[in-house]
Design an enzyme around this catalytic site. Sequence first.
Site, PDB file in Angstrom:
ATOM      1  N   SER A   1     -62.129  33.342 -25.592  1.00 35.94           N
ATOM      2  CA  SER A   1     -63.164  32.323 -25.290  1.00 35.94           C
ATOM      3  C   SER A   1     -63.029  31.250 -26.368  1.00 35.94           C
ATOM      4  O   SER A   1     -63.729  31.264 -27.354  1.00 35.94           O
ATOM      5  CB  SER A   1     -64.550  32.960 -25.289  1.00 35.94           C
ATOM      6  OG  SER A   1     -64.749  33.775 -26.426  1.00 35.94           O
ATOM      7  N   SER A   2     -62.116  30.310 -26.112  1.00 40.58           N
ATOM      8  CA  SER A   2     -61.547  29.520 -27.218  1.00 40.58           C
ATOM      9  C   SER A   2     -62.175  28.166 -27.487  1.00 40.58           C
ATOM     10  O   SER A   2     -61.989  27.603 -28.559  1.00 40.58           O
ATOM     11  CB  SER A   2     -60.069  29.274 -26.929  1.00 40.58           C
ATOM     12  OG  SER A   2     -59.949  28.348 -25.871  1.00 40.58           O
ATOM     13  N   ALA A   3     -62.874  27.600 -26.501  1.00 43.61           N
ATOM     14  CA  ALA A   3     -63.260  26.181 -26.639  1.00 43.61           C
ATOM     15  C   ALA A   3     -64.371  25.981 -27.676  1.00 43.61           C
ATOM     16  O   ALA A   3     -65.267  26.806 -27.740  1.00 43.61           O
ATOM     17  CB  ALA A   3     -63.718  25.656 -25.278  1.00 43.61           C
TER      18      ALA A   3
ATOM     19  N   ASP B   1     -60.603  29.669 -21.812  1.00 41.80           N
ATOM     20  CA  ASP B   1     -62.059  29.474 -21.741  1.00 41.80           C
ATOM     21  C   ASP B   1     -62.422  29.325 -20.272  1.00 41.80           C
ATOM     22  O   ASP B   1     -61.637  28.807 -19.482  1.00 41.80           O
ATOM     23  CB  ASP B   1     -62.512  28.235 -22.529  1.00 41.80           C
ATOM     24  CG  ASP B   1     -63.963  28.339 -22.966  1.00 41.80           C
ATOM     25  OD1 ASP B   1     -64.221  28.689 -24.134  1.00 41.80           O
ATOM     26  OD2 ASP B   1     -64.858  28.087 -22.128  1.00 41.80           O
TER      27      ASP B   1
ATOM     28  N   CYS C   1     -71.793  33.567 -33.791  1.00 42.95           N
ATOM     29  CA  CYS C   1     -72.517  32.766 -34.791  1.00 42.95           C
ATOM     30  C   CYS C   1     -73.998  33.026 -34.599  1.00 42.95           C
ATOM     31  O   CYS C   1     -74.789  32.128 -34.362  1.00 42.95           O
ATOM     32  CB  CYS C   1     -72.168  31.287 -34.701  1.00 42.95           C
ATOM     33  SG  CYS C   1     -72.406  30.560 -33.104  1.00 42.95           S
TER      34      CYS C   1
ATOM     35  N   GLY D   1     -61.241  25.528 -32.303  1.00 48.91           N
ATOM     36  CA  GLY D   1     -61.075  25.624 -33.766  1.00 48.91           C
ATOM     37  C   GLY D   1     -60.224  26.829 -34.148  1.00 48.91           C
ATOM     38  O   GLY D   1     -59.266  26.718 -34.930  1.00 48.91           O
ATOM     39  N   LYS D   2     -60.550  27.971 -33.568  1.00 54.79           N
ATOM     40  CA  LYS D   2     -59.836  29.180 -33.991  1.00 54.79           C
ATOM     41  C   LYS D   2     -58.458  29.283 -33.334  1.00 54.79           C
ATOM     42  O   LYS D   2     -57.546  29.872 -33.915  1.00 54.79           O
ATOM     43  CB  LYS D   2     -60.708  30.412 -33.737  1.00 54.79           C
ATOM     44  CG  LYS D   2     -61.959  30.325 -34.586  1.00 54.79           C
ATOM     45  CD  LYS D   2     -62.991  31.363 -34.302  1.00 54.79           C
ATOM     46  CE  LYS D   2     -64.302  31.011 -34.972  1.00 54.79           C
ATOM     47  NZ  LYS D   2     -65.040  29.887 -34.361  1.00 54.79           N
TER      48      LYS D   2
ATOM     49  N   ASP E   1     -64.200  35.406 -29.987  1.00 57.84           N
ATOM     50  CA  ASP E   1     -65.219  34.608 -30.685  1.00 57.84           C
ATOM     51  C   ASP E   1     -66.238  34.290 -29.597  1.00 57.84           C
ATOM     52  O   ASP E   1     -66.145  33.286 -28.901  1.00 57.84           O
ATOM     53  CB  ASP E   1     -64.583  33.340 -31.271  1.00 57.84           C
ATOM     54  CG  ASP E   1     -65.579  32.546 -32.087  1.00 57.84           C
ATOM     55  OD1 ASP E   1     -66.356  33.152 -32.839  1.00 57.84           O
ATOM     56  OD2 ASP E   1     -65.600  31.309 -31.963  1.00 57.84           O
TER      57      ASP E   1
HETATM   58  C1  SAM Z   1     -68.551  30.347 -29.553  1.00 58.48           C
HETATM   59  S1  SAM Z   1     -67.727  29.452 -28.346  1.00 58.48           S
HETATM   60  C2  SAM Z   1     -66.060  29.578 -28.905  1.00 58.48           C
HETATM   61  C3  SAM Z   1     -65.754  28.699 -30.065  1.00 58.48           C
HETATM   62  C4  SAM Z   1     -64.278  28.630 -30.364  1.00 58.48           C
HETATM   63  N1  SAM Z   1     -63.734  29.957 -30.598  1.00 58.48           N
HETATM   64  C5  SAM Z   1     -63.918  27.730 -31.543  1.00 58.48           C
HETATM   65  O1  SAM Z   1     -63.678  28.247 -32.643  1.00 58.48           O
HETATM   66  O2  SAM Z   1     -63.837  26.521 -31.370  1.00 58.48           O
HETATM   67  C6  SAM Z   1     -67.754  30.493 -26.970  1.00 58.48           C
HETATM   68  C7  SAM Z   1     -67.007  30.006 -25.737  1.00 58.48           C
HETATM   69  O3  SAM Z   1     -67.061  31.059 -24.764  1.00 58.48           O
HETATM   70  C8  SAM Z   1     -66.911  30.472 -23.492  1.00 58.48           C
HETATM   71  N2  SAM Z   1     -67.261  31.504 -22.472  1.00 58.48           N
HETATM   72  C9  SAM Z   1     -68.470  31.884 -22.036  1.00 58.48           C
HETATM   73  N3  SAM Z   1     -68.350  32.877 -21.127  1.00 58.48           N
HETATM   74  C10 SAM Z   1     -67.025  33.120 -20.982  1.00 58.48           C
HETATM   75  C11 SAM Z   1     -66.256  34.003 -20.168  1.00 58.48           C
HETATM   76  N4  SAM Z   1     -66.829  34.873 -19.342  1.00 58.48           N
HETATM   77  N5  SAM Z   1     -64.902  33.954 -20.267  1.00 58.48           N
HETATM   78  C12 SAM Z   1     -64.295  33.071 -21.113  1.00 58.48           C
HETATM   79  N6  SAM Z   1     -64.976  32.216 -21.889  1.00 58.48           N
HETATM   80  C13 SAM Z   1     -66.319  32.234 -21.834  1.00 58.48           C
HETATM   81  C14 SAM Z   1     -67.819  29.266 -23.576  1.00 58.48           C
HETATM   82  O4  SAM Z   1     -67.467  28.307 -22.596  1.00 58.48           O
HETATM   83  C15 SAM Z   1     -67.588  28.794 -25.020  1.00 58.48           C
HETATM   84  O5  SAM Z   1     -66.647  27.755 -25.035  1.00 58.48           O
END
Ligand code: SAM
Length: 493
Positions: free
Chosen positions: A123-125, A151, A249, A128-129, A196
């Site tokens: 879940s990358s968006a 994501d 977080c 950053g990571k 994440d």
């Molecule tokens: C905390 S953010 C991730 C931040 C990211 N790792 C960074 O460092 O920039 C959590 C992400 O999980 C995604 N998400 C939510 N449910 C999900 C799912 N079922 N499968 C994949 N991604 C999901 C959201 O769209 C969101 O972008």
Amino acid sequence: MIINNNYLDEIEKILENKNELEDFKRYCTLPLKKSIKINLHKINLDKFRKLISNWGWKIIDPGFIEKGNIENDSFYIDREEIDFALGKSFLHMSGIFYIQEIAAGMPARFLDIKEGDKILDISSAPGGKSTQIGDYLLSYKNRPGIVVANDVNGKRLQTTAHNLNRMGIYNSMLTKLNGFVFGKNLGEVFDHVLVDAPCSGEGTGFKSDFSLKIWKRQEINKICGTQFQLLVSAIKSCKQGGTIVYSTCTMNPYENEENVSKILDFFKGAIELENVDIKNKSIGITEIEIDNETKQILSEQDAEKLARFWPHKQKTGGFFIAKFKKVKTLQEKYPNKENKIAPKNPFKIDTSKSLQKQVSNFIQEQYGIKVDKSKYLFFATSKKIYLTSPEFLEFKDILEFEKVGVPIMKFGGEHKFIPLHSFGTTIGGETNKKYINLNQDDMQKYSNLEDIKIENLDGKYKDREYVVIKFEGIGMGVGKIIDGKIKNKFIKA
Ligand SMILES: C[S@@+](CC[C@H](N)C(=O)[O-])C[C@H]1O[C@@H](n2cnc3c(N)ncnc32)[C@H](O)[C@@H]1O
């Protein structure tokens, strides 16, 4: 800022001393100090420190990392000039650093990344990571491996794409899938997986009071379900011996320790909790209170392996990290079924030998770069040439993707290929001809999209020729020589 009382009641239960609550509330409302993550495959710490000290900037080590195999890369940053946004600095624009909260810079460090690894960021968006994982892989220099940045949210994924391009993370591919599907469709294909997780976001409450104002247990239960499913999928898709890192977080125990406890139970014997080795961390909690009853969720020993970041203790955003090792394969217990996430209508891409040869010859003849086949793979769509890593070939036919690598050239011009900005930020540093080193002032102008007048340029390059822009020997972009000037080609990728 309003902080919901239900939430404060939950937090009060898990604070070591009840009189910490006032401090906790105060720190939740304070803005965080600016912090950055340095792109280590482009610049090392000493060089970065020396560079910025000339400008009156300082980096301050938060003191969380023992000297390990990955150089420390996450720091607070202090600058004398406050009217100039950090994000507008040319070092940021050309991918020398990423602006990232200090605690958020920690999880990727614990993935035990080795040369050539294939890593899923489930879940990358906004990425950053993923950029951090890609950076650690590229720091190995030889086999670049690959980071699969997934994501479910297409809009947010576009930001991941932009960030991967900006940071020059060519060893990447983007997928837009519900993260639940990896485990059942692919089986054990990744060396490590980062979860994440989407979370209630209390730890970033300072950004908006929304998450702290509307905190509801029912909502938290829903989020916990998603987090658990993502963990299940991550663990199933990880190879035996691989590492799975879970982070949020947030500070409530339900999204953190309780999920850890549940997943250890669910995969009993197949996964083990490992130590998140951070100096000055807070450890996890062992008990939660439900309907006035206390329930033990983790042993003291396990809780000590976890890392908690409290705003009022570590002076970071609220954050939580757990690290698991997969000690036993689950392939027999959960055999993967028909792969429903393979590309259905693969858009036409060419990774042929003749393409590799043509592009390599062009790059060598024009820019003096000797292309190493174990590091670079080129592929062509109808309009552009992308650079990625050879590890992409292992996923090409099994995983529906949105984007792979970064675009480095488009078709056209006298030599058939026209270099784009990312040519400069990925392999541009290796050029030994057709490059121009800019000084700091010109670099900033270049990032502000201005054309650059260079003294004594006449005669050195042909008119309309594309040159790589370098700063201190690091590839920063591409420009076009026109009438004795470098015509700006910044982010025209
Ligand atoms: C905390 S953010 C991730 C931040 C990211 N790792 C960074 O460092 O920039 C959590 C992400 O999980 C995604 N998400 C939510 N449910 C999900 C799912 N079922 N499968 C994949 N991604 C999901 C959201 O769209 C969101 O972008």
